[in-house]
Design an enzyme around this catalytic site. Structure first.
Site, PDB file in Angstrom:
ATOM      1  N   HIS A 265      36.519  33.164  31.256  1.00  0.00           N
ATOM      2  CA  HIS A 265      37.120  34.419  31.714  1.00  0.00           C
ATOM      3  C   HIS A 265      38.307  34.147  32.631  1.00  0.00           C
ATOM      4  O   HIS A 265      39.372  34.760  32.477  1.00  0.00           O
ATOM      5  CB  HIS A 265      36.063  35.247  32.457  1.00  0.00           C
ATOM      6  CG  HIS A 265      36.563  36.576  32.922  1.00  0.00           C
ATOM      7  ND1 HIS A 265      36.270  37.754  32.275  1.00  0.00           N
ATOM      8  CD2 HIS A 265      37.356  36.924  33.974  1.00  0.00           C
ATOM      9  CE1 HIS A 265      36.858  38.765  32.903  1.00  0.00           C
ATOM     10  NE2 HIS A 265      37.505  38.280  33.947  1.00  0.00           N
ATOM     11  N   GLU A 269      42.406  34.783  31.448  1.00  0.00           N
ATOM     12  CA  GLU A 269      43.256  35.687  32.223  1.00  0.00           C
ATOM     13  C   GLU A 269      44.509  34.973  32.729  1.00  0.00           C
ATOM     14  O   GLU A 269      45.622  35.504  32.643  1.00  0.00           O
ATOM     15  CB  GLU A 269      42.466  36.259  33.405  1.00  0.00           C
ATOM     16  CG  GLU A 269      43.245  37.236  34.256  1.00  0.00           C
ATOM     17  CD  GLU A 269      43.666  38.478  33.489  1.00  0.00           C
ATOM     18  OE1 GLU A 269      44.737  39.030  33.807  1.00  0.00           O
ATOM     19  OE2 GLU A 269      42.937  38.892  32.564  1.00  0.00           O
ATOM     20  N   LYS A 272      46.957  34.273  29.822  1.00  0.00           N
ATOM     21  CA  LYS A 272      47.692  35.484  29.421  1.00  0.00           C
ATOM     22  C   LYS A 272      48.847  35.746  30.373  1.00  0.00           C
ATOM     23  O   LYS A 272      49.969  36.049  29.941  1.00  0.00           O
ATOM     24  CB  LYS A 272      46.746  36.685  29.391  1.00  0.00           C
ATOM     25  CG  LYS A 272      45.776  36.706  28.234  1.00  0.00           C
ATOM     26  CD  LYS A 272      45.105  38.069  28.100  1.00  0.00           C
ATOM     27  CE  LYS A 272      44.311  38.417  29.341  1.00  0.00           C
ATOM     28  NZ  LYS A 272      43.672  39.756  29.231  1.00  0.00           N
ATOM     29  N   ASN A 273      48.586  35.632  31.669  1.00  0.00           N
ATOM     30  CA  ASN A 273      49.630  35.887  32.660  1.00  0.00           C
ATOM     31  C   ASN A 273      50.760  34.865  32.572  1.00  0.00           C
ATOM     32  O   ASN A 273      51.942  35.219  32.640  1.00  0.00           O
ATOM     33  CB  ASN A 273      49.030  35.877  34.072  1.00  0.00           C
ATOM     34  CG  ASN A 273      48.112  37.054  34.325  1.00  0.00           C
ATOM     35  OD1 ASN A 273      48.134  38.036  33.588  1.00  0.00           O
ATOM     36  ND2 ASN A 273      47.285  36.967  35.351  1.00  0.00           N
TER      37      ASN A 273
END
Length: 443
Positions: A265, A269, A272-273
């Site tokens: 997780h 994240e 993606k950023n």
């Protein structure tokens, strides 16, 4: 109080569903049970304790522990829900979340005095699965409640401060409750086939005793890359570097006793950023600099440092990245809530940091504006030091929600002391002319 009214509505709904007559004793007894269980502090467990119990798993012992521990953790956070600003408590989505928690609390305390025979144990396990499924959309629903508040009311600094404080504790509590439920249902509910990864025999519940960090990194990267390719028609490459404390005993793979889904997780994240930053910062060229991940294994911590060259983040923006009421992406429509979880809510980084901190790790961002950003995930290398970090409801907690944000005692609005941002809502005072002349002369 508002929470008593909401509690009554919840009990009223349940009584109607069960075709029972509503009586004052009905909701008063539940309120008393909340007061009773909230007096106790949660019992934090370490990863090692989870492992040791799982190796000699006893469903009866797990049942006896959970029928007390789960109500304690639920009651502690439910007492905090009652302290939220009244305007937020009236939002439909928040009322729904409160109702879910009330129903789950009621269902768990029904096992308080039951004998742990086979029928009871089987029923308890099925109830835990039902509770877990009921709470699947808690994060999105609570986020929607905050959006409803922002759309219908002006949110002052004190209210925002209270919501930030609460959501950190609320979501951390949720992570811990799901951890307990997942461990029990995977160990005793015949759901081990739901554990991630190809080699399920090394799992104890949802904990991987040989979690291959490199494998999780590659998995998170490939899934984030798939989304990036869909949106930008290209994506940056990945470079993985490994650094270990003892180079004489260098391992080919870096393993850790951890919950792979938590690590995934966080990495997903961050990928993606980083990919979004790289693609948009270098949009005028055909070549995109790779994202580098350095895996460092030390005596105390295992650190993952993700480095990109996506142009970095201004310090004024960095301060807001872990705030729940801030997002750089467009807010999602209600129709997108289930198809793109958390997209646009701004909850990705704050909740990723909670996953890191849950077992006493951390997640920090270090950015150089004009160049790129480093994100560092810290995890405890020793499983006996990886203890749960849990919110506790007490007088200090209650005082926080009632106390106004203190007046600033620094002149600069961007002043920070450690991790504490200083509020600087101070009045400008005009100096006498004589003082001004003295100061000018001194300078």
């Amino acid at each position: 109080m508002v929470w008593v009214f909401l509690l009554f509505l919840s009990v009223l709904k349940k009584c109607i569903e069960n075709k029972m007559r509503v009586s004052p004793k009905c909701y008063q007894s539940i309120a008393k049970m909340l007061d009773f269980y909230s007096q106790f502090n949660p019992s934090p467990l370490s990863i090692k304790k989870f492992i040791d119990f799982g190796l000699n798993a006893s469903e009866k012992k797990s049942f006896i522990f959970l029928r007390k521990e789960l109500p304690v953790r639920l009651a502690n956070i439910m007492k905090e829900i009652a302290l939220l600003p009244e305007n937020l408590l009236r939002m439909p989505s928040v009322i729904a979340v409160n109702d879910w928690y009330m129903r789950s609390f009621q269902e768990i305390i029904e096992f308080e005095k039951r004998e742990p025979n086979d029928d009871t144990l089987e029923h308890f396990c099925s109830e835990l699965v039902k509770i877990r499924n009921r709470h699947t959309n808690v994060v999105e629903t609570m986020a929607q409640g905050v959006l409803e508040l922002k759309e219908s009311h002006d949110v002052d600094h004190h209210t925002e401060h209270s919501i930030q404080y609460f959501l950190d504790r609320f979501y951390m509590s949720r992570i811990s409750i799901r951890m307990l439920i997942n461990q029990h249902t995977l160990l005793f509910g015949g759901q081990l086939e739901n554990a991630p990864g190809p080699n399920r025999s090394k799992y104890i519940g949802c904990i991987d005793t040989q979690c291959n960090i490199i494998s999780v990194i590659k998995d998170a990267y490939e899934n984030a890359r798939f989304l990036c390719d869909q949106y930008y028609l290209a994506s940056p490459d990945l470079i993985i570097e490994v650094s270990q404390h003892n180079q004489l005993e260098k391992e080919q793979n870096v393993n850790i006793v951890y919950v792979p889904s938590h690590l995934y997780h966080m990495l997903f994240e961050l990928f993606k950023n980083s990919m979004r930053a790289v693609m948009e910062y270098h949009c005028e060229v055909d070549q995109y600099p790779a994202i580098t991940i350095t895996v460092a294994k030390g005596k105390e911590d295992i650190c993952l440092k993700m480095s990109d060259r996506g142009g970095g983040i201004p310090r004024s923006t960095t301060d807001h990245l872990f705030k729940y009421m801030y997002s750089t992406a467009p807010q999602p429509s209600k129709s997108d809530a289930h198809t793109v979880p958390l997209a646009g809510y701004g909850y990705g980084l704050p909740i990723s940091r909670l996953y890191a901190r849950y077992f006493h790790g951390d997640l920090v961002l270090l950015s150089c504006e004009g160049h790129g950003t480093d994100a560092v995930i810290y995890m405890k290398a020793l499983s006996n030091e990886a203890n749960e970090l849990l919110p506790i409801f007490n007088k200090t907690t209650s005082k926080f929600y009632r106390t106004a944000v203190p007046t600033g005692d620094w002149s600069n609005q961007a002043a920070h002391i450690g991790d504490r941002q200083i509020s600087t809502k101070i009045k400008n005072h005009h100096l006498p002319q004589s003082c001004k002349e003295s100061m000018t002369g001194a300078i």
